[in-house]
Motif scaffolding. Structure first.
Motif, PDB file in Angstrom:
ATOM      1  N   THR A 134       0.832  -1.197   0.000  1.00  0.00           N
ATOM      2  CA  THR A 134       0.000   0.000   0.000  1.00  0.00           C
ATOM      3  C   THR A 134       0.872   1.254   0.000  1.00  0.00           C
ATOM      4  N   GLY A 135       0.246   2.388  -0.179  1.00  0.00           N
ATOM      5  CA  GLY A 135       0.981   3.646  -0.232  1.00  0.00           C
ATOM      6  C   GLY A 135       1.264   4.063  -1.663  1.00  0.00           C
ATOM      7  N   GLU A 136       2.461   4.579  -1.906  1.00  0.00           N
ATOM      8  CA  GLU A 136       2.814   5.140  -3.204  1.00  0.00           C
ATOM      9  C   GLU A 136       3.277   4.066  -4.191  1.00  0.00           C
ATOM     10  N   VAL A 137       2.341   3.183  -4.562  1.00  0.00           N
ATOM     11  CA  VAL A 137       2.562   2.205  -5.624  1.00  0.00           C
ATOM     12  C   VAL A 137       1.427   2.352  -6.632  1.00  0.00           C
ATOM     13  N   LEU A 138       1.647   1.848  -7.834  1.00  0.00           N
ATOM     14  CA  LEU A 138       0.642   2.041  -8.878  1.00  0.00           C
ATOM     15  C   LEU A 138      -0.626   1.226  -8.633  1.00  0.00           C
ATOM     16  N   LYS A 139      -0.475   0.020  -8.055  1.00  0.00           N
ATOM     17  CA  LYS A 139      -1.638  -0.851  -7.831  1.00  0.00           C
ATOM     18  C   LYS A 139      -1.638  -1.362  -6.392  1.00  0.00           C
ATOM     19  N   PRO A 140      -1.974  -0.509  -5.425  1.00  0.00           N
ATOM     20  CA  PRO A 140      -2.013  -0.981  -4.035  1.00  0.00           C
ATOM     21  C   PRO A 140      -3.096  -2.028  -3.834  1.00  0.00           C
ATOM     22  N   GLY A 141      -2.823  -2.961  -2.939  1.00  0.00           N
ATOM     23  CA  GLY A 141      -3.825  -3.984  -2.660  1.00  0.00           C
ATOM     24  C   GLY A 141      -3.233  -5.148  -1.904  1.00  0.00           C
ATOM     25  N   MET A 142      -4.075  -6.143  -1.631  1.00  0.00           N
ATOM     26  CA  MET A 142      -3.646  -7.383  -0.997  1.00  0.00           C
ATOM     27  C   MET A 142      -3.418  -8.408  -2.098  1.00  0.00           C
ATOM     28  N   TYR A 143      -2.272  -9.073  -2.070  1.00  0.00           N
ATOM     29  CA  TYR A 143      -1.910 -10.002  -3.133  1.00  0.00           C
ATOM     30  C   TYR A 143      -1.773 -11.418  -2.592  1.00  0.00           C
ATOM     31  N   VAL A 144      -2.534 -12.336  -3.194  1.00  0.00           N
ATOM     32  CA  VAL A 144      -2.405 -13.756  -2.891  1.00  0.00           C
ATOM     33  C   VAL A 144      -1.370 -14.316  -3.850  1.00  0.00           C
ATOM     34  N   LEU A 145      -0.299 -14.869  -3.298  1.00  0.00           N
ATOM     35  CA  LEU A 145       0.868 -15.230  -4.096  1.00  0.00           C
ATOM     36  C   LEU A 145       0.892 -16.721  -4.413  1.00  0.00           C
ATOM     37  N   PRO A 146       1.463 -17.085  -5.570  1.00  0.00           N
ATOM     38  CA  PRO A 146       1.450 -18.482  -6.017  1.00  0.00           C
ATOM     39  C   PRO A 146       2.465 -19.362  -5.312  1.00  0.00           C
ATOM     40  N   ASN A 147       3.407 -18.772  -4.584  1.00  0.00           N
ATOM     41  CA  ASN A 147       4.374 -19.579  -3.847  1.00  0.00           C
ATOM     42  C   ASN A 147       4.778 -18.836  -2.588  1.00  0.00           C
ATOM     43  N   GLU A 148       5.544 -19.498  -1.756  1.00  0.00           N
ATOM     44  CA  GLU A 148       5.871 -18.929  -0.448  1.00  0.00           C
ATOM     45  C   GLU A 148       7.242 -18.272  -0.398  1.00  0.00           C
ATOM     46  N   LYS A 149       8.022 -18.381  -1.462  1.00  0.00           N
ATOM     47  CA  LYS A 149       9.331 -17.726  -1.509  1.00  0.00           C
ATOM     48  C   LYS A 149       9.200 -16.480  -2.373  1.00  0.00           C
ATOM     49  N   VAL A 150       8.808 -15.395  -1.750  1.00  0.00           N
ATOM     50  CA  VAL A 150       8.528 -14.140  -2.450  1.00  0.00           C
ATOM     51  C   VAL A 150       9.321 -13.028  -1.782  1.00  0.00           C
ATOM     52  N   SER A 151       9.990 -12.229  -2.578  1.00  0.00           N
ATOM     53  CA  SER A 151      10.826 -11.162  -2.040  1.00  0.00           C
ATOM     54  C   SER A 151      10.076  -9.833  -2.022  1.00  0.00           C
ATOM     55  N   VAL A 152      10.678  -8.866  -1.360  1.00  0.00           N
ATOM     56  CA  VAL A 152      10.140  -7.502  -1.347  1.00  0.00           C
ATOM     57  C   VAL A 152      10.010  -6.970  -2.769  1.00  0.00           C
ATOM     58  N   LEU A 153      11.016  -7.231  -3.602  1.00  0.00           N
ATOM     59  CA  LEU A 153      10.994  -6.743  -4.985  1.00  0.00           C
ATOM     60  C   LEU A 153       9.887  -7.416  -5.792  1.00  0.00           C
ATOM     61  N   ASP A 154       9.632  -8.697  -5.528  1.00  0.00           N
ATOM     62  CA  ASP A 154       8.536  -9.395  -6.208  1.00  0.00           C
ATOM     63  C   ASP A 154       7.201  -8.724  -5.893  1.00  0.00           C
ATOM     64  N   ALA A 155       6.990  -8.425  -4.612  1.00  0.00           N
ATOM     65  CA  ALA A 155       5.721  -7.822  -4.200  1.00  0.00           C
ATOM     66  C   ALA A 155       5.551  -6.430  -4.794  1.00  0.00           C
ATOM     67  N   ILE A 156       6.622  -5.651  -4.816  1.00  0.00           N
ATOM     68  CA  ILE A 156       6.550  -4.315  -5.398  1.00  0.00           C
ATOM     69  C   ILE A 156       6.271  -4.392  -6.891  1.00  0.00           C
ATOM     70  N   ALA A 157       6.873  -5.377  -7.559  1.00  0.00           N
ATOM     71  CA  ALA A 157       6.615  -5.559  -8.990  1.00  0.00           C
ATOM     72  C   ALA A 157       5.160  -5.922  -9.245  1.00  0.00           C
ATOM     73  N   LEU A 158       4.580  -6.772  -8.396  1.00  0.00           N
ATOM     74  CA  LEU A 158       3.166  -7.127  -8.534  1.00  0.00           C
ATOM     75  C   LEU A 158       2.275  -5.898  -8.367  1.00  0.00           C
ATOM     76  N   ALA A 159       2.705  -4.975  -7.512  1.00  0.00           N
ATOM     77  CA  ALA A 159       1.922  -3.763  -7.271  1.00  0.00           C
ATOM     78  C   ALA A 159       2.193  -2.691  -8.317  1.00  0.00           C
ATOM     79  N   GLY A 160       2.893  -3.028  -9.378  1.00  0.00           N
ATOM     80  CA  GLY A 160       3.096  -2.093 -10.471  1.00  0.00           C
ATOM     81  C   GLY A 160       4.238  -1.121 -10.285  1.00  0.00           C
ATOM     82  N   ASP A 161       5.112  -1.372  -9.289  1.00  0.00           N
ATOM     83  CA  ASP A 161       6.269  -0.536  -8.997  1.00  0.00           C
ATOM     84  C   ASP A 161       5.859   0.721  -8.214  1.00  0.00           C
ATOM     85  N   LEU A 162       6.849   1.400  -7.678  1.00  0.00           N
ATOM     86  CA  LEU A 162       6.615   2.621  -6.917  1.00  0.00           C
ATOM     87  C   LEU A 162       6.289   3.785  -7.855  1.00  0.00           C
TER      88      LEU A 162
END
Length: 273
Positions: free
Chosen positions: A162-190
């Motif tokens: 959430t905050g200053e990202v293009l697509k803020p939201g809650m993301y259900v991820l396909p695997n359990e090894k997910v990095s901070v950069l992966d999550a930010i990329a899913l949110a459309g970047d800062l």
């Protein structure tokens, strides 16, 4: 004389536009990630972050698939388990209502840490990783099936961005090894206004308490941080930088400056006729 005034007025406008361009170039430096890495040549080696697989907790939802040579034999066990998504799924406010009306998918871990699987019965999985839970469930499955294959994955491994990202939201991820950069990329970047050197990560502990942690995306050491890989229910909050607050005022100031300069040119032209 009149020509010199016109030339001077256009020169002022030219300088203003050049200044605006230089400001834009300067702001580009503020949004660059990993500024401590060289732009060319051999870069430094970054030590890897220590990854600790998450352990299953009460209220987690697991997708459990038991496979044998004949799929019909395990059909009763696999009811309610869907194919794993290939990409993260966003649960935004417009889709949450439709999701909440659907039946829960997967198998819920109860408050005591047990799951109940048709035929196999009640099995404790809390405190285990998915790999460990796979072996525990397989030990029960071999009592009923010959050489079964068991797959255990999270069905609700989710993080919030959430905050200053293009697509803020809650993301259900396909695997359990997910990095901070992966999550930010899913949110459309800062966004261009995001504060990149002070991003906040809020992590939920086993006892329900929260631990905040801040990291700097302008430095590459985030990739070695123990917080680089996310846990279930992590929250990433990207603060707005001071630029967002002042953008409106600055834009208006530049607009009024340009308009004033243009009016000055017009006044000079008319008064010199």
């Amino acid at each position: 004389m009149r020509k010199s005034h016109i030339v001077n007025s256009f020169l002022i406008l030219f300088i203003l536009f050049i200044s605006a361009g230089l400001l834009s170039c300067n702001s580009a430096k503020k949004v660059k990630y990993f500024q401590d890495l060289a732009d060319s040549g051999q870069m430094k080696t970054i030590s890897k972050a220590d990854y600790q697989p998450p352990v299953i907790q009460p209220d987690d939802i697991l997708t459990i698939v038991v496979q044998t040579i004949d799929p019909q034999n395990t059909a009763a066990i696999n009811v309610g388990n869907l194919p794993f998504p290939s990409t993260g799924t966003s649960l935004n406010p417009t889709s949450l209502s439709s999701v909440s009306q659907q039946p829960s998918l997967g198998i819920l871990v109860d408050k005591d840490g047990f799951i109940t699987i048709p035929i196999l019965g009640k099995i404790k999985v809390a405190g285990y990783t998915t790999s460990e839970a796979t072996e525990v469930i397989k030990a029960e499955a071999v009592k009923y099936y010959k050489e079964p294959t068991v797959i255990v994955r999270y069905a609700n491994f989710k993080v919030s961005v959430t905050g200053e990202v293009l697509k803020p939201g809650m993301y259900v991820l396909p695997n359990e090894k997910v990095s901070v950069l992966d999550a930010i990329a899913l949110a459309g970047d800062l966004t261009i206004f995001a504060k990149r050197d002070n991003v906040l990560l809020i992590r939920e502990n086993k006892d329900g308490t929260k631990t905040p942690y801040r990291f700097n995306l302008k430095k590459s050491d985030i990739m070695s941080s123990p917080y680089f890989y996310l846990h279930q229910n992590d929250i990433i909050y990207v603060e707005p930088g001071p630029g967002k607050v002042s953008t409106t005022d600055a834009s208006q100031a530049r607009y009024y400056t340009l308009v004033g300069s243009l009016l000055s040119v017009l006044i000079v032209l008319f008064t010199r006729k």
